[in-house]
Design an enzyme around this catalytic site. Sequence first.
Site, PDB file in Angstrom:
ATOM      1  N   LYS A   6       1.195  -6.534   5.821  1.00 36.70           N
ATOM      2  CA  LYS A   6       1.328  -7.703   4.956  1.00 36.70           C
ATOM      3  C   LYS A   6       2.663  -7.690   4.231  1.00 36.70           C
ATOM      4  O   LYS A   6       3.094  -6.643   3.731  1.00 36.70           O
ATOM      5  CB  LYS A   6       0.180  -7.741   3.932  1.00 36.70           C
ATOM      6  N   TYR A  27       0.815  -1.214   0.000  1.00 36.31           N
ATOM      7  CA  TYR A  27       0.000   0.000   0.000  1.00 36.31           C
ATOM      8  C   TYR A  27       0.850   1.266   0.000  1.00 36.31           C
ATOM      9  O   TYR A  27       0.362   2.345  -0.350  1.00 36.31           O
ATOM     10  CB  TYR A  27      -0.922   0.051   1.220  1.00 36.31           C
ATOM     11  N   HIS A  72       0.878 -11.540   1.710  1.00 31.58           N
ATOM     12  CA  HIS A  72      -0.199 -10.817   1.038  1.00 31.58           C
ATOM     13  C   HIS A  72      -0.873 -11.632  -0.059  1.00 31.58           C
ATOM     14  O   HIS A  72      -2.071 -11.473  -0.307  1.00 31.58           O
ATOM     15  CB  HIS A  72       0.344  -9.508   0.451  1.00 31.58           C
TER      16      HIS A  72
END
Length: 297
Positions: free
Chosen positions: A76, A51, A109
Amino acid sequence: MILNETAILADGVAIPRLGLGTWRIDDDAVATLVREAAAIGYRHFDTAQAYGNERGVGEGLRASGVPRDDLFVTTKLVAEAKTHAEARQRIDGSLKTLGLDHIDLMLIHSPQPWAEFRNGGNFDEGNLEAWRALEEAQQAGKIRAIGVSNFERTDLDNILAHATIRPAVNQVLAHVGNTPFDLIAYCQGQGILVQAYSPVAHGAALGHADLATMAARYDVGVAQLCIRYCLQLGLVPLPKTTSLAHMRSNAAVDFTITDDDMATLTSLTGGVDYGEASAFPVFGRPRVAAAPAETGR
């Protein structure tokens, strides 16, 4: 109030039953958002290396003034980290970027690198290498609980057959109209808690007329209905929004969907148009502009 409720993972760690997702929220913007969410009462925050906003999440948590032991932070391991050495380096990198002395939950992830997501490649050995690094980090006290994300049954079986520590969590896409019931049942049978990301279908559920009609009977919004649906399935939903009003309403889910309405909701399948979020997975591609607040809820 749901923000005060917790579930207990198989390893004994308590996890808040509702979290705030931060996918596609810019690193500079997420700090303020996290601080404001903590002021509302959120204690569970979900981020990821992919992210690109771990730094901001950590900054927001520190600025919140909430004691660290009252917060639950999930991040993650980037999907491309399929060697033990890289996974170890990335784990330490998250701790440094977040500015925390420990992570509450860390997940692999994806079972495949994003550029090869669901394309049939076998990354069993790489996942075991990454898992070994997570196990070592948990044993060293760097991480309290470890798990996976986007893992299907065959991917889970690979970990379960070889792991010293079993996965505590599998975080998957799950919402009304697209709920992986067989996978959820398998995980729950193995003592693996299932987290639901995008529980409002990247916002697509908000325009569903039948859901709006049902939600009105409970005097709630569609997002609240969708979040409550996940909770009643035993999932931990992670709605994402940049709106303070939506943060508050997303947590106002202290109602019960009737058995008949749950049966109707579970029977809905297919035909979900995610709009610009249809590009998922996006992490192997250039980053796109942040989505409007509604689309990520």
